[in-house]
Design a protein around this motif. Structure first.
Motif, PDB file in Angstrom:
ATOM      1  N   LEU A 150       0.851  -1.184   0.000  1.00 17.65           N
ATOM      2  CA  LEU A 150       0.000   0.000   0.000  1.00 17.65           C
ATOM      3  C   LEU A 150       0.889   1.236   0.000  1.00 17.65           C
ATOM      4  N   SER A 151       0.474   2.261  -0.766  1.00 14.63           N
ATOM      5  CA  SER A 151       1.191   3.536  -0.811  1.00 14.63           C
ATOM      6  C   SER A 151       0.259   4.641  -0.331  1.00 14.63           C
ATOM      7  N   THR A 152       0.754   5.505   0.541  1.00 15.83           N
ATOM      8  CA  THR A 152      -0.109   6.501   1.165  1.00 15.83           C
ATOM      9  C   THR A 152       0.643   7.797   1.444  1.00 15.83           C
ATOM     10  N   ASN A 153      -0.120   8.878   1.614  1.00 15.50           N
ATOM     11  CA  ASN A 153       0.490  10.128   2.074  1.00 15.50           C
ATOM     12  C   ASN A 153       0.691  10.112   3.587  1.00 15.50           C
ATOM     13  N   GLY A 154       0.077   9.164   4.281  1.00 11.64           N
ATOM     14  CA  GLY A 154       0.327   8.972   5.699  1.00 11.64           C
ATOM     15  C   GLY A 154      -0.544   9.748   6.657  1.00 11.64           C
ATOM     16  N   LEU A 155      -1.439  10.606   6.151  1.00 10.27           N
ATOM     17  CA  LEU A 155      -2.249  11.421   7.054  1.00 10.27           C
ATOM     18  C   LEU A 155      -3.104  10.555   7.989  1.00 10.27           C
ATOM     19  N   LEU A 156      -3.685   9.492   7.462  1.00 14.25           N
ATOM     20  CA  LEU A 156      -4.546   8.627   8.264  1.00 14.25           C
ATOM     21  C   LEU A 156      -3.829   7.371   8.755  1.00 14.25           C
ATOM     22  N   LEU A 157      -2.539   7.313   8.579  1.00 10.32           N
ATOM     23  CA  LEU A 157      -1.809   6.100   8.939  1.00 10.32           C
ATOM     24  C   LEU A 157      -1.893   5.758  10.426  1.00 10.32           C
ATOM     25  N   PRO A 158      -1.752   6.717  11.348  1.00  8.34           N
ATOM     26  CA  PRO A 158      -1.801   6.334  12.762  1.00  8.34           C
ATOM     27  C   PRO A 158      -3.094   5.627  13.163  1.00  8.34           C
ATOM     28  N   GLU A 159      -4.215   6.019  12.572  1.00  9.35           N
ATOM     29  CA  GLU A 159      -5.495   5.443  12.989  1.00  9.35           C
ATOM     30  C   GLU A 159      -5.925   4.238  12.160  1.00  9.35           C
ATOM     31  N   THR A 160      -5.175   3.899  11.124  1.00 14.01           N
ATOM     32  CA  THR A 160      -5.561   2.764  10.282  1.00 14.01           C
ATOM     33  C   THR A 160      -4.504   1.672  10.211  1.00 14.01           C
ATOM     34  N   VAL A 161      -3.287   1.952  10.646  1.00 14.35           N
ATOM     35  CA  VAL A 161      -2.188   1.011  10.424  1.00 14.35           C
ATOM     36  C   VAL A 161      -2.429  -0.331  11.112  1.00 14.35           C
ATOM     37  N   ASP A 162      -3.130  -0.351  12.228  1.00  9.49           N
ATOM     38  CA  ASP A 162      -3.376  -1.617  12.926  1.00  9.49           C
ATOM     39  C   ASP A 162      -4.207  -2.581  12.089  1.00  9.49           C
ATOM     40  N   ARG A 163      -4.949  -2.073  11.112  1.00  5.97           N
ATOM     41  CA  ARG A 163      -5.781  -2.931  10.266  1.00  5.97           C
ATOM     42  C   ARG A 163      -4.985  -3.623   9.169  1.00  5.97           C
TER      43      ARG A 163
END
Length: 285
Positions: free
Chosen positions: A115-128
């Protein structure tokens, strides 16, 4: 220099292993239409079949269609080892991304999920992500200084508010670094992409490299600016400028020098310029 060995089951990832990109391929499933930030070099009007700008796609497909497309692509190209979501928007802001990965992982558990992302929502979604089979993650980090970021990002949508200027960049950077740290702690292999923008972040890339290296990032990909959007009149970095920045950053973090700045619907070997939808769509008939 921070160097972690790549696990045996990730050796076939052409973007993480320099020995793999001539032998193994990837597929980008364009299931993520929406984005939550606006980069100066982004022009969403160019999401079309005849545009080769990085991140573009002929069209967006749904999760169920993505599984069908993947099955057809694997039948046509047996060297594919990676199924990824890289856009055309940001994957983490689109529920379709998670559904597509769920479907793909259930049917093809041995494929590397990326997955490639800008990371803005990474803290709240990474556990999934580990539960969906995601083993590799790319985060685009163009700066770690809000003053630099204010000149790169036009706005950031955060919890119902549209942030601008240094406030927008500060929120994005904080979330990127937090999310990267969490991803590494979960065991994901993380690569950072940095778009080299002459006159904006050229002297800042080493600081980016040092910051993300301290978080456990394995690999960095310094990519030349593709002039577009409000940056359409900016010059691309010269080959000499790109080599110099990569060489300096390589003292801190291993560099990916074989990137082809792919579309969000690319498939096959890197550099093959194969558009997923154009090549698979005809098989419906």
């Amino acid at each position: 220099m921070h160097r972690l060995p790549l696990e045996q089951d990730l050796q076939g990832h052409p973007c993480f292993n320099p020995g793999a990109h001539h032998r193994f391929g990837r597929i980008h499933l364009p299931v993520a239409p929406r984005c939550n930030i606006k980069c100066g070099y982004c022009d969403r009007r160019l999401d079309c079949a005849n545009e080769t700008q990085p991140g573009t796609a002929s069209r967006v497909i749904g999760p169920e269609e993505a599984l069908w497309v993947l099955q057809k692509a694997l039948a046509a190209e047996s060297r594919i080892r990676v199924a990824a979501v890289a856009g055309p928007g940001d994957p983490l802001v689109n529920a379709e991304t998670f559904r597509a990965l769920e479907l793909v992982h259930a049917v093809f558990p041995r494929l590397i999920k990326c997955l490639s992302t800008n990371g803005l929502l990474l803290p709240e979604t990474v556990d999934r992500l580990p539960g969906l089979g995601v083993r590799t993650l790319t985060v685009t980090v163009n700066c770690v200084d809000p003053a630099v970021g204010a000149r790169i990002y036009e706005w950031v949508d955060w919890r119902g508010e549209r942030l601008r200027g240094e406030a927008a960049a500060a929120r994005l950077i904080a979330n990127q670094l937090d999310g990267i740290g969490r991803a590494v702690a979960l065991g994901l292999a993380v690569k950072v992409n940095t778009v080299l923008i002459p006159g904006l972040n050229q002297a800042h890339v080493e600081e980016v490299a040092g910051t993300v290296e301290s978080l456990g990032v394995r690999l960095m990909n310094v990519m030349p600016l593709y002039p577009s959007g409000s940056f359409r009149h900016r010059a691309r970095p010269t080959g000499a400028e790109l080599r110099a920045v990569r060489a300096a950053a390589a003292e801190i973090l291993p560099q990916m020098s074989w990137c082809r700045q792919c579309r969000a619907d690319a498939y096959g070997l890197l550099g093959a310029d194969t558009h997923l939808i154009n090549n698979v769509e005809s098989q419906r008939k």
